[in-house]
Design a protein around this motif. Structure first.
Motif, PDB file in Angstrom:
ATOM      1  N   GLY A  29      36.351  75.940 -18.566  1.00  0.00           N
ATOM      2  CA  GLY A  29      35.183  76.725 -18.957  1.00  0.00           C
ATOM      3  C   GLY A  29      35.533  78.149 -19.363  1.00  0.00           C
ATOM      4  N   MET A  31      37.101  80.579 -17.505  1.00  0.00           N
ATOM      5  CA  MET A  31      36.952  81.633 -16.506  1.00  0.00           C
ATOM      6  C   MET A  31      37.972  81.441 -15.385  1.00  0.00           C
ATOM      7  SD  MET A  31      33.590  80.692 -14.342  1.00  0.00           S
ATOM      8  CE  MET A  31      33.342  79.051 -13.722  1.00  0.00           C
ATOM      9  N   ARG A  54      29.537  78.649 -17.527  1.00  0.00           N
ATOM     10  CA  ARG A  54      30.944  78.416 -17.877  1.00  0.00           C
ATOM     11  C   ARG A  54      31.512  77.234 -17.099  1.00  0.00           C
ATOM     12  NH1 ARG A  54      32.682  84.689 -18.130  1.00  0.00           N
ATOM     13  NH2 ARG A  54      31.887  85.104 -20.219  1.00  0.00           N
ATOM     14  N   GLU A  57      30.259  74.212 -18.886  1.00  0.00           N
ATOM     15  CA  GLU A  57      31.022  73.978 -20.109  1.00  0.00           C
ATOM     16  C   GLU A  57      32.360  73.325 -19.781  1.00  0.00           C
ATOM     17  OE1 GLU A  57      31.181  77.905 -21.792  1.00  0.00           O
ATOM     18  OE2 GLU A  57      29.151  77.748 -22.621  1.00  0.00           O
TER      19      GLU A  57
END
Length: 77
Positions: A29, A31, A54, A57
């Motif tokens: 994602g 992060m 995120r 995702e």
């Protein structure tokens, strides 16, 4: 159930369903995994929607799918 407890419960469910760990899902994602781990350790009292987005995702789901659990309707303040 408190909000962070519900969020971490849902993250656990999704990681189990997708056979992923938190680190892999976070990196996919875009992060740092520390953002999610901070939720688990109680360092973050109010998670940011962008953090959850995120994560979503990274595991290939939408925010709607993430929050589509009955226990999010009964959150304590």
């Amino acid at each position: 159930m408190k909000l962070n407890d519900a969020i971490t419960k849902r993250i656990d469910e999704i990681c189990s369903e997708k056979a992923l760990n938190i680190c892999d899902a976070s990196l996919k994602g875009g992060m740092s995994p520390s953002a999610i781990y901070d939720l688990y350790k109680g360092r973050t009292k109010c998670s940011k929607v962008i953090t959850i987005k995120r994560f979503c995702e990274g595991v290939g789901i939408t925010l709607k799918e993430f929050f589509d659990r009955e226990y999010f309707n009964d959150i304590e303040e």
